[in-house]
Design a protein around this motif. Sequence first.
Motif, mmCIF file in Angstrom:
data_model
loop_
_atom_site.group_PDB
_atom_site.id
_atom_site.type_symbol
_atom_site.label_atom_id
_atom_site.label_comp_id
_atom_site.label_asym_id
_atom_site.label_seq_id
_atom_site.Cartn_x
_atom_site.Cartn_y
_atom_site.Cartn_z
ATOM 1 N N GLU A 173 0.829 -1.206 0.000
ATOM 2 C CA GLU A 173 0.000 0.000 0.000
ATOM 3 C C GLU A 173 0.863 1.256 0.000
ATOM 4 N N TRP A 174 1.924 1.255 0.806
ATOM 5 C CA TRP A 174 2.829 2.400 0.813
ATOM 6 C C TRP A 174 3.600 2.493 -0.501
ATOM 7 N N GLY A 175 3.955 1.340 -1.072
ATOM 8 C CA GLY A 175 4.634 1.350 -2.363
ATOM 9 C C GLY A 175 3.795 2.020 -3.431
ATOM 10 N N ALA A 176 2.495 1.782 -3.387
ATOM 11 C CA ALA A 176 1.580 2.363 -4.375
ATOM 12 C C ALA A 176 1.486 3.881 -4.245
ATOM 13 N N GLU A 177 1.858 4.423 -3.091
ATOM 14 C CA GLU A 177 1.814 5.876 -2.904
ATOM 15 C C GLU A 177 2.956 6.594 -3.620
ATOM 16 N N GLY A 178 3.983 5.821 -4.012
ATOM 17 C CA GLY A 178 5.099 6.434 -4.727
ATOM 18 C C GLY A 178 6.084 7.181 -3.846
ATOM 19 N N VAL A 179 6.073 6.911 -2.541
ATOM 20 C CA VAL A 179 6.941 7.655 -1.620
ATOM 21 C C VAL A 179 8.134 6.834 -1.129
ATOM 22 N N ASN A 204 13.703 2.939 -3.956
ATOM 23 C CA ASN A 204 14.018 1.671 -4.618
ATOM 24 C C ASN A 204 15.324 1.152 -4.016
ATOM 25 N N LEU A 205 15.235 0.035 -3.314
ATOM 26 C CA LEU A 205 16.401 -0.511 -2.618
ATOM 27 C C LEU A 205 17.144 -1.560 -3.430
ATOM 28 N N ASP A 206 16.790 -1.725 -4.701
ATOM 29 C CA ASP A 206 17.413 -2.769 -5.510
ATOM 30 C C ASP A 206 18.943 -2.701 -5.543
ATOM 31 N N PRO A 207 19.560 -1.516 -5.689
ATOM 32 C CA PRO A 207 21.030 -1.471 -5.690
ATOM 33 C C PRO A 207 21.629 -2.011 -4.386
ATOM 34 N N VAL A 264 7.242 -10.237 -0.163
ATOM 35 C CA VAL A 264 6.548 -9.284 0.695
ATOM 36 C C VAL A 264 7.301 -7.950 0.745
ATOM 37 N N MET A 265 8.627 -8.021 0.594
ATOM 38 C CA MET A 265 9.461 -6.816 0.695
ATOM 39 C C MET A 265 9.505 -5.997 -0.598
ATOM 40 N N LYS A 266 8.889 -6.500 -1.642
ATOM 41 C CA LYS A 266 8.957 -5.838 -2.941
ATOM 42 C C LYS A 266 7.627 -5.212 -3.345
ATOM 43 N N TYR A 267 7.735 -4.155 -4.140
ATOM 44 C CA TYR A 267 6.561 -3.560 -4.773
ATOM 45 C C TYR A 267 6.844 -3.501 -6.268
ATOM 46 N N LYS A 268 6.014 -4.191 -7.041
ATOM 47 C CA LYS A 268 6.195 -4.287 -8.495
ATOM 48 C C LYS A 268 7.606 -4.761 -8.847
ATOM 49 N N GLY A 269 8.074 -5.754 -8.076
ATOM 50 C CA GLY A 269 9.357 -6.382 -8.385
ATOM 51 C C GLY A 269 10.579 -5.686 -7.834
ATOM 52 N N ASN A 270 10.409 -4.536 -7.190
ATOM 53 C CA ASN A 270 11.539 -3.789 -6.635
ATOM 54 C C ASN A 270 11.492 -3.801 -5.110
#
Length: 413
Positions: free
Chosen positions: A92-98, A101-104, A122-128
């Motif tokens: 839900e927070w990921g969807a807010e755009g705030v 991106n922790l991928d690096p 669970v730790m990812k939003y849209k794969g990131n």
Amino acid sequence: MTRMKLAAIAVAGLGLSAAQAADIEVLHWWTSGGEAKSAAELKKMLEAKGDKWKDFAVAGGGGENAMTVLKSRVVSGKAPTAAQVKGPSIQEWGAEGVLANLDPIAKAGNWDSLLPGVVANVMKYKGNYVAVPVNVHRVNWMWVNPEVFKKAGATVPKTWADFPAAAEKLQKAGFIPVAHGGQPWQDFTVFESVVLGVGGPKFYQDALVKLDQKALTSPTMEKSFDTLRQVHKYIDKDAANRDWNLATAMVINGKAGMQFMGDWAKGEFTAAGKVPGKDYLCMPAPGTEHAFTFNIDSFIIFKQSGADAQKAQSDFATAVMSPEFQEVFNLNKGSIPVRSGVSMAKFDDCAKMSAKDFADDAKAGSLVPSIAHQMAVPAATTGAMQDVVTAFFNSNQSSKDAVAKLAAAAKTK
């Protein structure tokens, strides 16, 4: 407030966070004895890297208070560096755009190979990656004072069918059979262990994760409410609004025989100098020996601008995932490391059992997310279902009526 407006306000406030360079403001609800020690260890590690820890602790074991505060902070443009959030709320927070991106950071730390897939997703939003996990808690534990059971001549119940006889003996011997705090999240914690023990992991998955109406309205669910009523019968009259750690203290001090609570309770036994297997027993809740309800603590990381702020952010995520922190944190808190490769040599028998069961149940398909601890369904649905359970717990409502209300609450969006 619309999603876009919330995101815009929060992003506008990121400059405020960046202005404080390497400060790391962390919102969490680790305020009890064992939890506070764990937070202090993370602070020590980050300050050793030159970062400045700004503690933002909000009391309340289930985290409801913290979430209310976090939303107001984000809306006002003052998001912290990191916030303790878990389960579907991460999405839900990921969807807010705030969120950052922790991928690096994850790639550098090899998170994908260190975390079980069920956790990484669970730790990812849209794969990131947008969140970093801290630990794995088992929720379906029963904490027992063996001396109390011995004095009462009672046998520790292995099934819910065994429970009434044991509780009756404890009560007649002058003990409180079940230590409990009359707060909604604690009521729901007991309820999910009852459902798991009465119906088994597949029924639990169907009813409390998939929210299947057939399962929710079944005789098995009605039996679960009947069993919950039995548990309530053996809770003391002063339980209302008692914090969970105070209920744990009742078991530690020999006032009560048992408590149904996640393994964060073990931190209280540890802090009190108690030894598992001697001073207390950790056992799966009745009927749940071959199942595991999991609760994962994690931190979402908010977007930051400026090299210093981003370095502090990276330091935080890296420290949380480090073997050193995973070991010391989970030794203090009673949970088990979320990443693989951490030695269990220093852990007690309860933790070793938990780690083995976590791996075994993952393979067996009997690893299920805790609905009471926001790991299974969206917050609004969880809240509506929790309200039904608490209303039942504190009234003379019939199990049949409670089943109908629970099924209706499961449709809440």
